[in-house]
Motif scaffolding. Structure first.
Motif, PDB file in Angstrom:
ATOM      1  N   ALA A  23       0.838  -1.212   0.000  1.00 58.89           N
ATOM      2  CA  ALA A  23       0.000   0.000   0.000  1.00 58.89           C
ATOM      3  C   ALA A  23       0.868   1.257   0.000  1.00 58.89           C
ATOM      4  CB  ALA A  23      -0.940  -0.008   1.208  1.00 58.89           C
ATOM      5  N   SER A  24       1.947   1.243   0.773  1.00 61.19           N
ATOM      6  CA  SER A  24       2.838   2.404   0.832  1.00 61.19           C
ATOM      7  C   SER A  24       3.529   2.642  -0.506  1.00 61.19           C
ATOM      8  CB  SER A  24       3.893   2.216   1.926  1.00 61.19           C
ATOM      9  OG  SER A  24       3.291   2.133   3.192  1.00 61.19           O
ATOM     10  N   LEU A  25       3.972   1.571  -1.143  1.00 59.84           N
ATOM     11  CA  LEU A  25       4.626   1.711  -2.448  1.00 59.84           C
ATOM     12  C   LEU A  25       3.669   2.287  -3.493  1.00 59.84           C
ATOM     13  CD1 LEU A  25       6.789  -1.528  -2.767  1.00 59.84           C
ATOM     14  CD2 LEU A  25       7.601   0.834  -2.891  1.00 59.84           C
ATOM     15  N   ARG A  26       2.456   1.736  -3.538  1.00 61.60           N
ATOM     16  CA  ARG A  26       1.469   2.242  -4.510  1.00 61.60           C
ATOM     17  C   ARG A  26       1.161   3.711  -4.247  1.00 61.60           C
ATOM     18  NH1 ARG A  26      -0.763  -2.859  -3.527  1.00 61.60           N
ATOM     19  NH2 ARG A  26      -2.229  -1.955  -2.035  1.00 61.60           N
ATOM     20  N   THR A  30       2.272   6.604  -6.878  1.00 67.86           N
ATOM     21  CA  THR A  30       1.209   7.418  -7.471  1.00 67.86           C
ATOM     22  C   THR A  30       1.444   8.889  -7.175  1.00 67.86           C
ATOM     23  OG1 THR A  30      -0.352   5.599  -7.268  1.00 67.86           O
ATOM     24  CG2 THR A  30      -1.289   7.801  -7.503  1.00 67.86           C
ATOM     25  N   ARG A  31       1.806   9.189  -5.928  1.00 66.30           N
ATOM     26  CA  ARG A  31       2.080  10.582  -5.540  1.00 66.30           C
ATOM     27  C   ARG A  31       3.200  11.171  -6.388  1.00 66.30           C
ATOM     28  NH1 ARG A  31       5.948  12.857  -3.265  1.00 66.30           N
ATOM     29  NH2 ARG A  31       6.909  10.920  -2.632  1.00 66.30           N
ATOM     30  N   ALA A  32       4.214  10.355  -6.680  1.00 68.15           N
ATOM     31  CA  ALA A  32       5.353  10.825  -7.466  1.00 68.15           C
ATOM     32  C   ALA A  32       5.070  10.839  -8.964  1.00 68.15           C
ATOM     33  CB  ALA A  32       6.576   9.942  -7.182  1.00 68.15           C
ATOM     34  N   SER A  37       7.576   0.801 -14.415  1.00 69.43           N
ATOM     35  CA  SER A  37       8.859   0.700 -15.131  1.00 69.43           C
ATOM     36  C   SER A  37       9.832   1.787 -14.704  1.00 69.43           C
ATOM     37  CB  SER A  37       8.633   0.796 -16.639  1.00 69.43           C
ATOM     38  OG  SER A  37       7.839  -0.265 -17.081  1.00 69.43           O
ATOM     39  N   GLU A  38       9.330   3.025 -14.616  1.00 71.79           N
ATOM     40  CA  GLU A  38      10.211   4.143 -14.269  1.00 71.79           C
ATOM     41  C   GLU A  38      10.758   4.006 -12.849  1.00 71.79           C
ATOM     42  OE1 GLU A  38      12.563   7.439 -14.606  1.00 71.79           O
ATOM     43  OE2 GLU A  38      11.553   6.312 -16.181  1.00 71.79           O
ATOM     44  N   LEU A  39       9.882   3.644 -11.891  1.00 71.47           N
ATOM     45  CA  LEU A  39      10.357   3.489 -10.513  1.00 71.47           C
ATOM     46  C   LEU A  39      11.352   2.344 -10.407  1.00 71.47           C
ATOM     47  CD1 LEU A  39      10.447   4.182  -7.544  1.00 71.47           C
ATOM     48  CD2 LEU A  39       8.337   2.845  -7.224  1.00 71.47           C
TER      49      LEU A  39
END
Length: 195
Positions: A23-26, A30-32, A37-39
């Motif tokens: 959940a934190s990663l998503r 999303t915030r960023a 792929s980019e992350l």
């Protein structure tokens, strides 16, 4: 040592629930405004690894989580910290209290202000008979309520709580929410926090 006893092996430390990390990663990706792929590219990990982590599977190492935190520009703790409850209620007489040695003074911390936040404070009077529907405020708004008198049912639609004198509540103000007096003469302090 008696034969029936065996040396105890220390239990391994508990693992972080993968759904917290997912959940934190998503949320942070999303915030960023980054694609998977980019992350993955920025963190130097395989896209499939990141996809598994966001699906709450896999076995992330500290190094992987650290690389993702750096690539997202967030502290490590932002990815492993337990999720904050959507609605927080502190009943009268509960919460972390600090007592004075010099006088009859007790302070209970209800909510610390995050860095860069702005808070507006309102005194609200509400009477039974109607529900005050509030549309979402600007993104990131958090509302804090401390009840002084009466009883109020408040919070996001579908997740309200009933509060009495001295009770505290915090919830997202950037979603539809309501206030309803359940007793005559209901009063509360409303603090709107904007980041």
């Amino acid at each position: 040592m008696p034969e029936s006893e065996t040396p105890s092996t220390p239990a391994p430390p508990p693992r972080l629930p993968l759904d917290w990390i997912a959940a934190s990663l998503r949320r942070e990706r999303t915030r960023a405004g980054l694609s998977l792929s980019e992350l993955a590219k920025r963190a130097g990990i395989a896209k499939s690894t990141l996809s598994q982590l966001e699906a709450a599977s896999g076995n992330p190492s500290m190094e992987t989580i650290w690389a993702l935190a750096v690539a997202l520009g967030v502290p490590f703790s932002a990815l492993v910290e337990p999720p904050a409850p959507a609605v927080q209620v502190i009943r009268a007489g509960q919460g972390p209290a600090v007592h004075s040695e010099q006088s009859s003074y007790t302070a209970t911390l209800l909510a610390a202000s995050p860095p860069g936040a702005r808070r507006d404070i309102y005194r609200v009077g509400l009477e039974p008979g109607s529900v005050r529907d509030s549309e979402p405020h600007i993104p990131g708004t958090v509302e804090h309520i401390v009840v002084g008198a009466g009883r109020v049912k408040a919070g996001p639609r579908g997740d309200q709580a009933v509060l009495g004198p001295g009770d505290y509540m915090a919830y997202r103000g950037d979603v539809p929410h309501t206030y309803e007096a359940l007793a005559p003469g209901t009063e509360f302090v409303l603090i709107m926090q904007h980041v």
